[in-house]
Design a protein around this motif. Structure first.
Motif, PDB file in Angstrom:
ATOM      1  N   LEU A   1       0.828  -1.211   0.000  1.00  0.00           N
ATOM      2  CA  LEU A   1       0.000   0.000   0.000  1.00  0.00           C
ATOM      3  C   LEU A   1       0.860   1.256   0.000  1.00  0.00           C
ATOM      4  N   GLN A   2       1.968   1.222   0.744  1.00  0.00           N
ATOM      5  CA  GLN A   2       2.867   2.376   0.765  1.00  0.00           C
ATOM      6  C   GLN A   2       3.497   2.597  -0.609  1.00  0.00           C
ATOM      7  N   LYS A   3       3.882   1.508  -1.273  1.00  0.00           N
ATOM      8  CA  LYS A   3       4.428   1.640  -2.625  1.00  0.00           C
ATOM      9  C   LYS A   3       3.370   2.161  -3.581  1.00  0.00           C
ATOM     10  N   GLU A   4       2.135   1.669  -3.398  1.00  0.00           N
ATOM     11  CA  GLU A   4       1.031   2.135  -4.257  1.00  0.00           C
ATOM     12  C   GLU A   4       0.812   3.631  -4.098  1.00  0.00           C
ATOM     13  N   LEU A   5       0.847   4.105  -2.842  1.00  0.00           N
ATOM     14  CA  LEU A   5       0.651   5.532  -2.592  1.00  0.00           C
ATOM     15  C   LEU A   5       1.749   6.352  -3.265  1.00  0.00           C
ATOM     16  N   ALA A   6       3.001   5.901  -3.152  1.00  0.00           N
ATOM     17  CA  ALA A   6       4.109   6.625  -3.778  1.00  0.00           C
ATOM     18  C   ALA A   6       3.964   6.636  -5.299  1.00  0.00           C
ATOM     19  N   GLU A   7       3.544   5.483  -5.869  1.00  0.00           N
ATOM     20  CA  GLU A   7       3.377   5.417  -7.315  1.00  0.00           C
ATOM     21  C   GLU A   7       2.240   6.326  -7.780  1.00  0.00           C
ATOM     22  N   ARG A   8       1.150   6.377  -6.995  1.00  0.00           N
ATOM     23  CA  ARG A   8       0.024   7.236  -7.372  1.00  0.00           C
ATOM     24  C   ARG A   8       0.417   8.703  -7.332  1.00  0.00           C
ATOM     25  N   GLN A   9       1.196   9.064  -6.314  1.00  0.00           N
ATOM     26  CA  GLN A   9       1.634  10.458  -6.233  1.00  0.00           C
ATOM     27  C   GLN A   9       2.533  10.799  -7.412  1.00  0.00           C
ATOM     28  N   ARG A  10       3.408   9.851  -7.791  1.00  0.00           N
ATOM     29  CA  ARG A  10       4.276  10.089  -8.939  1.00  0.00           C
ATOM     30  C   ARG A  10       3.458  10.179 -10.223  1.00  0.00           C
ATOM     31  N   LEU A  11       2.450   9.318 -10.348  1.00  0.00           N
ATOM     32  CA  LEU A  11       1.592   9.344 -11.524  1.00  0.00           C
ATOM     33  C   LEU A  11       0.814  10.651 -11.618  1.00  0.00           C
ATOM     34  N   GLU A  12       0.302  11.111 -10.454  1.00  0.00           N
ATOM     35  CA  GLU A  12      -0.453  12.365 -10.453  1.00  0.00           C
ATOM     36  C   GLU A  12       0.411  13.524 -10.927  1.00  0.00           C
ATOM     37  N   THR A  13       1.680  13.563 -10.467  1.00  0.00           N
ATOM     38  CA  THR A  13       2.597  14.626 -10.910  1.00  0.00           C
ATOM     39  C   THR A  13       2.845  14.529 -12.403  1.00  0.00           C
TER      40      THR A  13
END
Length: 542
Positions: A350-362
């Motif tokens: 879940l922590q990796k998913e959150l980091a990936e989503r934030q990177r995707l959003e940027t």
């Protein structure tokens, strides 16, 4: 067909494969590309939509005008003589236009009609819904007067008129999650691709990528289902529509594999023999404020700002963990250890998913504000940056120059050397123009062969603008080397100055555009200063 066709058991998620976007790129190095999957949430969809909507904070709504103040006497008379305007809703084109279980027209386009009706006094009445092809035939036969959620095409414009766009969303290529092939249409010759019948996407595929095998479907939901069950290799669909249907129908195992190469720019379509209706519709659309646009998009593609540990799925996991722990206190030590390991693994995921989503959003926000071919600002981002420049110029009492550049005879390059060569030429031109500008100047690509330069902090506006135009024209005299060939390329430019030629981005761009056409009329490869209705052309320096 490629991929294993397996459906992910976690329903309602759409993954986005990160990949380089290169128009007309070759297949070199494709085998080395890595595709990283992400779950695409609704915030990502909003970030990719062409309309720049940063939220309601700081957005000041314009004061709406009453119909009698907004419309001319002639327009008010026309509205009075046409008390009802008939339109046919799209049966299933969410989140823009669809019919709900109670038979009501719903979606972002329905909200647009409500606002236009409020601002203009027009009365819209829905008739029986139909699919897009049937609705277009009814409009051509004048059985109805209006359609929503349509992108203009050359074929449609022969018999139908269109308003300005009120929303834009990118078309994307979807694949199954287990199918790791890229989603670039240029590499998909012979593949079966689902696309909605008689849609702008179908027209785009037929004209641009004829080697792709089109599987025509009646609605986007049908195409997504066929993709999930392996009946097609891919599906080309509007990104916002795909997100909505996947969540509504709880489809799983899909990912965004690439961009189709165009935006679904949606407008209102109306009878071509009713130009007065078009005038009234345009005025109604212009009255819709930025705040109202933001509210509509937030309503149909709502943001979810909850932290990851507050999401329902995570809450259910933590609840199950707590309940399981209570049972295991009875002595099932082995189970307890296994559960702790599973929770630790899931928490890390879940922590990796959150980091990936934030990177995707940027990344998606960057893509939404920049032209993917040249990396320059797109029209929406440039307009907002120009708006800020004008506010600063008003306080500092200096001039701002807007230079509208249109390449001369660029189509001949595409026709003779192909679109890949044309794309490379555009990238070289963008680089050369950027090298002529100051760090404080702005450069954007409007699309096609059109660029905009914004030069601020000018103390002697006309003289400084002429010097800038001369400098840009001089740089274009050096040939460009494309695919081993030396190409000569020039442009025509129009210049509009703040505050004399306009005080809004829209006015300045429009006036610079008008001056550019005057330059073309004077013989091309020159710049023209806007002077009211009679811009004065200035030849390029020797």
């Amino acid at each position: 067909m490629g991929g294993d066709g397996r459906v992910n058991p976690e329903h309602g998620t759409l993954d986005c494969a990160e990949h380089p976007i290169q128009a007309g790129s070759s297949s070199n190095g494709q085998a080395a590309r890595r595709f990283i999957e992400f779950e695409l949430n609704r915030r990502d969809v909003i970030a990719r939509m062409g309309s720049v909507v940063a939220g309601l904070a700081g957005v000041s709504a314009r004061a709406a005008q009453a119909p009698e103040a907004l419309l001319t006497g002639e327009e008010q008379t026309w509205v009075t003589r046409h008390p009802v305007v008939l339109f046919a809703p799209e049966r299933d084109f969410p989140p823009f236009s669809f019919v709900d279980s109670q038979g009501q027209h719903r979606g972002l386009s329905a909200d647009v009609l409500d606002l236009v009706q409020e601002h203009t006094g027009l009365k819209f009445q829905a008739v029986a819904p139909g699919n897009r092809a049937a609705n277009l035939d009814r409009l051509r036969r004048h059985e109805i007067d209006l359609l929503t959620s349509l992108r203009p095409t050359a074929e449609r414009e022969r018999a139908i008129a269109f308003t300005s766009a009120y929303v834009s969303s990118p078309a994307v290529v979807l694949r199954r999650r287990g199918d790791h092939r890229p989603g670039e249409l240029s590499t998909m010759a012979g593949e079966r691709v689902a696309v909605e019948h008689d849609s702008a996407a179908e027209d785009f595929l037929r004209r641009t990528w004829p080697d792709v095998v089109r599987v025509e479907i009646d609605a986007g939901a049908q195409g997504l289902r066929e993709l999930v069950f392996g009946e097609v290799d891919a599906c080309v669909i509007n990104l916002a529509t795909a997100s909505y249907i996947i969540e509504r129908d709880r489809l799983g195992g899909l990912r965004v594999a690439g961009e189709a190469g165009y935006f679904s720019t949606l407008t209102l379509a109306y009878r071509k023999d009713w130009p007065m209706l078009g005038r009234v519709l345009e005025k109604g659309l212009a009255q819709i404020s930025d705040a109202e646009h933001a509210q509509m998009i937030a309503r149909w593609i709502p943001l979810s700002d909850a932290a990851w540990w507050q999401r329902p799925g995570v809450q259910r996991l933590l609840g199950a963990t707590a309940a399981g722990t209570g049972l295991l206190l009875g002595g099932l030590l082995l189970w307890n250890r296994a559960l702790r390991r599973a929770v630790a693994q899931r928490t890390e995921a879940l922590q990796k998913e959150l980091a990936e989503r934030q990177r995707l959003e940027t990344r998606l926000r960057t893509l939404a504000e920049h032209d993917p071919l040249t990396g320059l600002m797109n029209r929406a981002a440039l307009t907002e940056a120009l708006r800020r420049s004008l506010a600063l110029a008003a306080r500092q009492q200096w001039s701002v120059a807007v230079v509208f550049i249109d390449l001369d005879k660029f189509k001949a390059v595409n026709d003779s050397m192909g679109h890949a060569a044309g794309d490379e030429l555009l990238r070289q031109i963008a680089t050369r123009l950027q090298g002529c500008l100051r760090e404080s100047d702005l450069l954007g690509r409007l699309g096609g062969d059109e660029f905009i330069v914004v030069a601020e902090a000018l103390r002697d506006g006309p003289r400084n603008a002429v010097e800038l135009a001369d400098k840009l024209l001089l740089q274009m005299k050096r040939p460009f080397l494309v695919e081993g060939r030396s190409l000569a390329m020039g442009f025509s430019a129009g210049v509009a100055l703040f505050p004399g030629d306009g005080d809004t981005p829209e006015q300045l761009i429009a006036n610079a555009d008008a001056a550019m056409y005057q330059a073309k009329d004077q013989g091309r490869f020159r710049a023209s200063l806007y002077q009211g209705n009679a811009p004065v052309a200035r030849k390029e320096t020797a």
